[in-house]
Design an enzyme around this catalytic site. Structure first.
Site, PDB file in Angstrom:
ATOM      1  CE  LYS A  20      38.716  37.703  30.673  1.00 11.54           C
ATOM      2  NZ  LYS A  20      37.596  37.758  30.157  1.00 11.54           N
ATOM      3  CB  CYS A  69      38.951  41.873  27.118  1.00  3.26           C
ATOM      4  SG  CYS A  69      38.358  42.502  28.573  1.00  3.26           S
TER       5      CYS A  69
HETATM    6  N1  LIG Z   1      34.937  45.072  30.566  1.00  2.07           N
HETATM    7  C1  LIG Z   1      34.966  43.757  30.203  1.00  2.07           C
HETATM    8  O1  LIG Z   1      34.022  43.400  29.491  1.00  2.07           O
HETATM    9  C2  LIG Z   1      35.740  42.897  31.235  1.00  2.07           C
HETATM   10  C3  LIG Z   1      35.390  41.502  31.069  1.00  2.07           C
HETATM   11  C4  LIG Z   1      36.419  40.741  31.533  1.00  2.07           C
HETATM   12  C5  LIG Z   1      37.156  41.142  32.312  1.00  2.07           C
HETATM   13  N2  LIG Z   1      37.617  42.376  32.510  1.00  2.07           N
HETATM   14  C6  LIG Z   1      38.579  42.694  33.319  1.00  2.07           C
HETATM   15  O2  LIG Z   1      38.089  43.484  34.450  1.00  2.07           O
HETATM   16  C7  LIG Z   1      38.966  44.331  34.982  1.00  2.07           C
HETATM   17  C8  LIG Z   1      38.475  45.697  35.210  1.00  2.07           C
HETATM   18  O3  LIG Z   1      37.915  46.289  33.805  1.00  2.07           O
HETATM   19  P1  LIG Z   1      36.869  47.290  33.681  1.00  2.07           P
HETATM   20  O4  LIG Z   1      36.331  47.025  32.211  1.00  2.07           O
HETATM   21  O5  LIG Z   1      35.808  47.202  34.862  1.00  2.07           O
HETATM   22  O6  LIG Z   1      37.556  48.503  33.790  1.00  2.07           O
HETATM   23  P2  LIG Z   1      37.110  50.010  34.022  1.00  2.07           P
HETATM   24  O7  LIG Z   1      38.316  50.831  33.315  1.00  2.07           O
HETATM   25  O8  LIG Z   1      35.895  50.171  33.620  1.00  2.07           O
HETATM   26  O9  LIG Z   1      36.728  50.153  35.603  1.00  2.07           O
HETATM   27  C9  LIG Z   1      37.990  50.005  36.607  1.00  2.07           C
HETATM   28  C10 LIG Z   1      37.750  50.979  37.509  1.00  2.07           C
HETATM   29  O10 LIG Z   1      38.535  51.018  38.554  1.00  2.07           O
HETATM   30  C11 LIG Z   1      39.107  52.338  39.055  1.00  2.07           C
HETATM   31  N3  LIG Z   1      40.251  52.328  39.794  1.00  2.07           N
HETATM   32  C12 LIG Z   1      41.484  52.346  39.379  1.00  2.07           C
HETATM   33  N4  LIG Z   1      42.356  51.949  40.104  1.00  2.07           N
HETATM   34  C13 LIG Z   1      41.827  52.152  41.375  1.00  2.07           C
HETATM   35  C14 LIG Z   1      41.723  51.778  42.752  1.00  2.07           C
HETATM   36  N5  LIG Z   1      43.375  51.756  42.987  1.00  2.07           N
HETATM   37  N6  LIG Z   1      41.198  51.598  43.880  1.00  2.07           N
HETATM   38  C15 LIG Z   1      39.861  51.693  43.424  1.00  2.07           C
HETATM   39  N7  LIG Z   1      39.431  51.805  41.940  1.00  2.07           N
HETATM   40  C16 LIG Z   1      40.453  52.023  40.933  1.00  2.07           C
HETATM   41  C17 LIG Z   1      39.054  53.201  37.984  1.00  2.07           C
HETATM   42  O11 LIG Z   1      38.714  54.503  38.376  1.00  2.07           O
HETATM   43  C18 LIG Z   1      37.785  52.592  37.173  1.00  2.07           C
HETATM   44  O12 LIG Z   1      36.662  53.309  37.324  1.00  2.07           O
HETATM   45  C19 LIG Z   1      40.050  44.330  33.933  1.00  2.07           C
HETATM   46  O13 LIG Z   1      41.119  43.577  34.503  1.00  2.07           O
HETATM   47  C20 LIG Z   1      39.400  43.698  32.790  1.00  2.07           C
HETATM   48  O14 LIG Z   1      40.557  43.104  31.914  1.00  2.07           O
HETATM   49  C21 LIG Z   1      36.679  43.284  31.794  1.00  2.07           C
END
Ligand SMILES: NC(=O)c1ccc[n+]([C@@H]2O[C@H](COP(=O)([O-])OP(=O)(O)OC[C@H]3O[C@@H](n4cnc5c(N)ncnc54)[C@H](O)[C@@H]3O)[C@@H](O)[C@H]2O)c1
Length: 397
Positions: free
Chosen positions: A203, A257
């Site tokens: 990734k 990202c």
């Molecule tokens: N958004 C994208 O397009 C994308 C694509 C591929 C990978 N990712 C990866 O996926 C992961 C999540 O990204 P995202 O965009 O969904 O983030 P986001 O910020 O949209 O969502 C994360 C959620 O986790 C919650 N959270 C934080 N700490 C927590 C805990 N201890 N317990 C439970 N919930 C908790 C937050 O309140 C938030 O709602 C990251 O590592 C990101 O790099 C994101």
């Protein structure tokens, strides 16, 4: 664990595929919104999936985890804003959210459970997660622990969750096999088995590949500007070569990202990740270069017209046609120049912003200089005046 851009679509998809899903988030507003059958993020079709899952009772969101067969962690993995790696002078990844989520599920984990990390993570994080569980009293020989990075494109998530190929890597072979079997239940793309470390690095390599290639285009744009060549014409000509595919320059790289994950490689590579690091710095520098270009244009305008121009910043999001401002270079540029110049801001995809009074597109067009930072589909290349600045390839639309 984590009902954001990745966790919520995954939860809603599984809930519509016959799984009973218990979503967990730390944010009460998000919990309440989802439990009403509504969504807090902009993503096509997600509202339909969430509404039907909540209505049927197959998706319920809480502040705390519960016992389950499968635990999925999709919490943020940013970098620490206040710490720097002294060897590489680069940001340090923040895996605190993963540690917190892992500690929270530990009391509910029992023999035979599958624990999946979906967050984009520095190499070694899945092993670290296993150690956190062990410290919390979980017998990790009786559970399956694996990483499967998410590679969906926002705007297309509900389709790509099913259709994309997935890499799955466990902390041991039995974890890999068990995790792959789970994903094969709902993924139509190929599910490719590897180790946890390789899955983590895959990734990071994917996102660094994008960053490095965009940096090349951005560097070309700076060179061409200096020697008076239209970089977009140059790239379209170069791309006529059958084996060349130069990407488009922009005002920088944003989103949480591509502008973040390459630092995870730099941070763990002891000074060896030179191309990855330079690409990150080049893409960050491009935003500062844009700020300087705007300042120079404003000065020139004032000299020619005898008054200070108003500047319209066209777009705040980190890419076209979305409302996501995370790590957005357009936002960074707008903030920087708003301290120095008379600025109005246009962002058609959001209603309000804490720092800026947003104005409609038509009002922005009345500014003396329009600075196009994001090629939103509402923006019309025919409206470009001679003094306007186009950093996002509006002319290509
Ligand atoms: N958004 C994208 O397009 C994308 C694509 C591929 C990978 N990712 C990866 O996926 C992961 C999540 O990204 P995202 O965009 O969904 O983030 P986001 O910020 O949209 O969502 C994360 C959620 O986790 C919650 N959270 C934080 N700490 C927590 C805990 N201890 N317990 C439970 N919930 C908790 C937050 O309140 C938030 O709602 C990251 O590592 C990101 O790099 C994101």
């Amino acid at each position: 664990m984590g009902m954001g851009y990745i966790g919520l679509p995954t939860a809603a998809l599984l809930a519509n595929r016959g799984y009973q899903v218990h979503g967990v988030d730390v944010n009460h507003h998000i919990i309440d919104t989802i439990n009403r059958g509504e969504i807090h993020i902009v993503e096509p079709e997600l509202d339909i999936f969430v509404h039907s899952a909540v209505k049927s009772g197959s998706l319920v969101v809480h502040i705390r985890p519960t016992e389950a067969d499968v635990f999925m962690i999709a919490v943020p993995t940013p970098f620490h804003s206040d710490k720097v790696n002294e060897i590489t002078n680069s940001p340090i990844p923040n895996v605190d959210y993963i540690v917190d989520a892992t500690e929270k599920i530990a009391p509910y984990v029992k023999s035979g459970n599958l624990i999946l990390l979906e967050s984009t993570s520095p190499v070694g994080t899945t092993e670290m997660m296993a150690n956190v569980l062990k410290k919390k009293g979980v017998d990790i020989n009786t559970v399956f622990i694996a990483h499967s990075p998410e590679r969906v494109l926002p705007g297309n998530i509900m389709r790509e969750l099913i259709e994309n190929d997935r890499v799955v890597g466990g902390i041991n072979d039995k974890s890999t096999a068990h995790a792959a079997e789970f994903y094969r239940d709902f993924v139509e793309g190929e599910v490719l088995e590897s180790t946890a470390k390789t899955a983590e690095m895959t990734k990071l390599a994917e996102n660094s590949f994008r960053d490095v290639n965009i940096a090349f285009a951005n560097e070309l744009s700076i060179i061409c500007d200096d020697i008076g060549i239209d970089v977009r014409e140059l790239i379209s000509l170069a791309n006529k070569h059958p084996r060349v595919n130069v990407l488009s320059p922009s005002c920088g790289v944003g989103g949480h990202c591509i502008s973040v994950d390459p630092w995870f490689i730099v941070n763990s590579a002891n000074g060896v990740a030179k191309i990855v690091e330079q690409a990150r710095r080049t893409n960050d520098y491009k935003a500062d270069w844009v700020v300087e270009k705007i300042k120079k244009s404003a000065l020139k305008f004032e000299r020619n017209n005898g008054f200070r121009p108003t500047i319209a910043c066209m777009g705040l999001a980190f890419k076209p046609d979305i409302n996501d401002l995370r790590e957005s270079p357009a936002l960074y540029i707008s903030e920087k120049i708003s301290h120095l110049l008379n600025v109005v801001v246009v962002e058609p995809n959001i209603a309000t912003h804490d720092s800026f009074h947003l104005v409609p597109y038509e009002q922005g067009l009345q500014a003396d200089i329009c600075v196009y930072l994001v090629a939103h589909s509402q923006f019309d290349k025919l409206q470009l005046k001679a003094v306007d600045l186009d950093f996002c390839g509006l002319k290509e639309l």
